[in-house]
Each structure stands twice: as structure tokens, then as C-alpha cells.
Design a protein around this motif. Structure first.
Motif, PDB file in Angstrom:
ATOM      1  N   UNK A   1       0.836  -1.206   0.000  1.00 30.71           N
ATOM      2  CA  UNK A   1       0.000   0.000   0.000  1.00 30.71           C
ATOM      3  C   UNK A   1       0.871   1.257   0.000  1.00 30.71           C
ATOM      4  N   UNK A   2       1.882   1.264   0.837  1.00 34.07           N
ATOM      5  CA  UNK A   2       2.750   2.436   0.999  1.00 34.07           C
ATOM      6  C   UNK A   2       3.541   2.724  -0.279  1.00 34.07           C
TER       7      UNK A   2
ATOM      8  N   UNK B   1       0.382   2.591  -3.802  1.00 33.51           N
ATOM      9  CA  UNK B   1      -0.935   3.219  -3.883  1.00 33.51           C
ATOM     10  C   UNK B   1      -1.091   4.458  -3.016  1.00 33.51           C
ATOM     11  N   UNK B   2      -0.187   4.701  -2.116  1.00 38.56           N
ATOM     12  CA  UNK B   2      -0.325   5.841  -1.212  1.00 38.56           C
ATOM     13  C   UNK B   2       0.429   7.046  -1.779  1.00 38.56           C
ATOM     14  N   UNK B   3      -0.266   8.133  -2.147  1.00 37.85           N
ATOM     15  CA  UNK B   3       0.438   9.318  -2.667  1.00 37.85           C
ATOM     16  C   UNK B   3       1.258   9.963  -1.558  1.00 37.85           C
ATOM     17  N   UNK B   4       2.453  10.393  -1.885  1.00 44.59           N
ATOM     18  CA  UNK B   4       3.360  10.947  -0.890  1.00 44.59           C
ATOM     19  C   UNK B   4       3.488  12.445  -1.114  1.00 44.59           C
TER      20      UNK B   4
ATOM     21  N   UNK C   1       3.796   8.184  -6.083  1.00 40.82           N
ATOM     22  CA  UNK C   1       4.071   7.096  -5.155  1.00 40.82           C
ATOM     23  C   UNK C   1       5.570   6.840  -5.050  1.00 40.82           C
ATOM     24  N   UNK C   2       6.039   6.281  -3.930  1.00 42.24           N
ATOM     25  CA  UNK C   2       7.468   5.957  -3.815  1.00 42.24           C
ATOM     26  C   UNK C   2       7.955   5.027  -4.916  1.00 42.24           C
TER      27      UNK C   2
END
Length: 389
Positions: free
Chosen positions: A277-278, A281-284, A291-292
Motif C-alpha cells: 500500500x505504501x 498506492x499511497x500518494x506521498x 508514489x514511492x
């Protein structure tokens, strides 16, 4: 007595004309005419003060959008994810095709009592941020504790790429030891390549430099053997390893919203789900809402064989001009690279390795163009010209 009542009295009782009343009380004749029209139509209620607020707000968001904001806030919090105004704005744009300013979202969340302003917090602009220029230029590492459901403690070891915030490895252990750090590091390098440097705190599993001993531990030995520069933060200053510390904070928030694992296997399954998820899919926010994984893949990887100054010399940020071009200098000569007018004013990253040029979209990490510089030509067209037959 209000000015409106004085004007009405002067006209209806003293039989002044509207022009005379306007001159007497210093108002425009048009305003007096409108006042009289309201008085004839509404009577005494026309003399009551009226709100000057606009009856229609062209920029006001709909009740449906406000409800969607509240729904996203609840859903993100229940999943243990960031639910701030910028994150909600990203989800509205990418998943619901709705554009709302973060400030507007924050205002509605505050009105609903879902957040409280914290003026005592230090502003982000006051922090001095450091970021590696390339993936694998620096890996940060640290471990933290997480209790299992039976009350026993476990430790989670994390490696994160400094440039992209990509979580390279997140693993669960009963206790993190020097040999475990060595094994996990070897597995991580086998999957992602060898970094140019590492950054950790001064824990004994990472370094013996503050222990009074003269020898190296197994992790330090491997770093020296591979030519990897080892960097350690100052004692009692975890901000130096701020990116891995922030990863652990995000991870614990996510784990808190899941059932407590019974053993290391269950914990590792949760960590694998979190890492996916990190990374994907998780915008930073620090990566301009990409995403990373996208940031990690956008640039070539650094290696221990190149000095930090050499690595930085290969990376340049630029903005495509109004003609759809960027300009770079090679051997004292300017060369213009065509990228297309549709990309005018787009911010890009230019990766230069000798004559090999790659142009990458700064926000999305998308490769825009890759070419070998033709030093005999000032302009590098978008498509190579067909040779004459």
C-alpha cells in the motif's frame, strides 16, 4: 434613526423630491429610487438592514462534494492512512474526477469538528530538508517495537530509500541482532542493488563506533567490503534519520487499525500488505503526490563506484519552454531538445550520462524522451529525420 428612514420621512411627510432628499443626505439618486420602490412594495420591512453577502457563490462546492469529503476522511482514518486535506484532494481528483482546493477541504473539516487547528506546531517551511539526488544513493535503516496479541514484544527492521521514500524491506523479528541486519541487508541488495551509502543511528546492530571497541561488527564489515559509505546520525538526534522514522510512524498508525497479530508470521503478512500500500498506492506529499515506487523507478540507480558529486552532476531539473524544448550545454555548445509544444511549461528532470539523455516528468516519473545527443546538431528533433534515398 437610520438614514433610510430619514429619507423616506423627508419624501413622504415633508414632500421633498427624490433628488432633493439625495442631495440632503449625500446619497445617489439611484439608491433613493430603489429605496422608494422597496418601500412601496414592502412597507416598513424595506427599512430593515439587509445582508450584503452574495446570494450565489460560484465557487461554493456542492453538498454532495462535502459529503464525499467527509466519507473519504472516515474511510482513510479507518484504514489507518493519512486523511489530511492534501490527501483527500488527491483522492477526489484521481478517483472521483472532482477538483477541490486543500484549503477548502480543510475549512469544511474544521467546520464539521473533524480537525482542530494547531497553531503551536512548527511550520513545515522552517525545516531544512535533505534528500538524495538518486535512488540507492542513500538507504536509511532503523528498527522499532510492536507488541503481539499474547503480550510478547517483536521488533520491525526497516530499510527505506532516502531519495524516493521507497520501503525496500520491512521485516518482523523476535529481536533484531547484528547477524539479522546483515542477512536482511544482503537480501535487500540482492533485490534492489547495492547502495552508495547507508544512514542509521548508532545502535550496536549498525555500528560499534560509540561502544569503545576497536573492531567492526558484521554490518560494518560488509559495508566496507562492498565500498559502501557508512553514515551515522548524531546521538539523541533521530531527525537525521527522519525518513525512516516517519515510515515507522505511518506503519504503526496503519497497524493500529488492524487486529493484533498472534505471531511473527501474521505480523509479517500485515507488514507485506502495508508495504504494498505504501509503495504503490499511497500518494506521498514530499514526492508531489506521486508514489514511492514511481519515484524509485524514475531515475537510474546510484552505485558505490561513483562519488556523490559525480552522481549529482548527472541530474538537472528544468521546465520545458513555450516552444516545447529544453536546452543543455555539452562541450561548451548549446543544444536544444524537442519534446513537443503540448508539454510546454511542464517541469522535468533531465538525466545526463555522457551523450545519453533521459527526460522524465517531475511529478509522475513518466519517461518523456530518451536519446543519444547528436553533437553535430544544435537542435535535436522529436523524431529522427529519414535519411535521403
Amino acid at each position: 434613526m437610520s438614514k433610510a428612514r430619514l429619507i423616506i420621512t423627508a419624501i413622504t411627510i415633508e414632500h421633498c423630491t427624490q433628488a432633493e432628499a439625495a442631495r440632503r443626505y449625500g446619497v445617489s439618486p439611484g439608491w433613493v429610487s430603489k429605496l422608494m420602490a422597496r418601500y412601496v412594495a414592502e412597507g416598513e420591512s424595506a427599512l430593515e438592514p439587509r445582508s450584503r453577502a452574495p446570494k450565489h457563490g460560484p465557487t461554493r462546492i456542492s453538498a454532495t462534494t462535502i459529503a464525499l469529503i467527509m466519507q473519504l476522511r472516515t474511510q482513510l482514518l479507518e484504514r489507518g492512512l493519512d486523511a489530511g486535506a492534501h490527501t483527500i484532494a488527491w483522492h477526489l481528483t484521481h478517483h472521483h474526477n472532482v477538483t477541490v482546493a486543500p484549503a477548502t477541504i480543510w475549512r469544511h473539516l474544521r467546520t464539521a469538528g473533524l480537525i482542530e487547528p494547531q497553531p503551536q506546531k512548527r511550520p513545515r517551511s522552517s525545516y531544512i530538508r535533505f534528500e538524495a539526488a538518486l535512488p540507492n544513493e542513500t538507504w536509511q535503516a532503523d528498527f522499532t517495537h510492536w507488541p503481539l496479541s499474547n503480550g510478547t514484544d517483536s521488533e520491525i527492521l526497516s530499510f527505506i530509500d532516502d531519495h524516493s521514500r521507497y520501503a525496500l524491506s520491512v521485516t518482523a523479528h523476535h529481536r533484531v541482532t547484528g547477524p539479522i541486519v546483515r542477512t536482511v541487508f544482503a537480501q535487500t541488495t540482492a533485490e534492489h542493488g547495492i547502495p552508495a551509502s547507508t544512514l542509521t543511528d548508532n545502535g550496536m546492530v549498525f555500528t560499534t563506533r560509540l561502544s569503545g571497541g576497536r573492531g567492526q561488527n558484521v554490518f560494518e564489515h560488509d559495508l566496507a567490503r562492498l565500498g559502501i559509505q557508512q553514515k551515522n546520525g548524531h546521538p539523541y538526534h533521530p531527525q537525521t534519520q527522519g525518513k525512516v522514522e516517519r515510515l515507522q510512524q505511518t506503519m504503526k498508525k496503519w497497524l493500529t487499525h488492524r487486529p493484533r497479530p498472534h505471531d511473527l508470521l501474521e505480523l509479517q503478512l500485515l507488514l507485506d500488505a502495508f508495504t504494498d500500500e505504501y509503495n504503490h498506492r499511497r500518494p506521498h506529499r514530499a514526492l508531489e503526490r506521486t508514489t514511492p515506487a514511481a519515484a524509485y523507478a524514475a531515475r537510474p540507480k546510484a552505485t558505490p563506484n561513483r562519488s556523490e558529486s559525480e552522481q549529482r552532476a548527472r541530474v538537472r531539473t528544468d521546465t520545458i519552454d513555450n516552444h516545447g524544448r529544453i536546452t543543455l550545454r555539452h562541450a561548451g555548445r548549446l543544444h536544444h531538445i524537442g519534446l513537443g509544444r503540448t508539454l510546454a511549461r511542464t517541469r522535468v528532470i533531465v538525466l545526463i550520462d555522457g551523450l545519453e539523455i533521459r527526460v522524465v516528468h517531475r511529478s509522475t516519473g513518466e519517461l518523456i524522451r530518451e536519446l543519444t545527443l547528436d553533437t553535430t546538431r544544435d537542435y535535436q528533433p522529436q523524431q529522427p529525420r529519414n535519411p535521403r534515398t
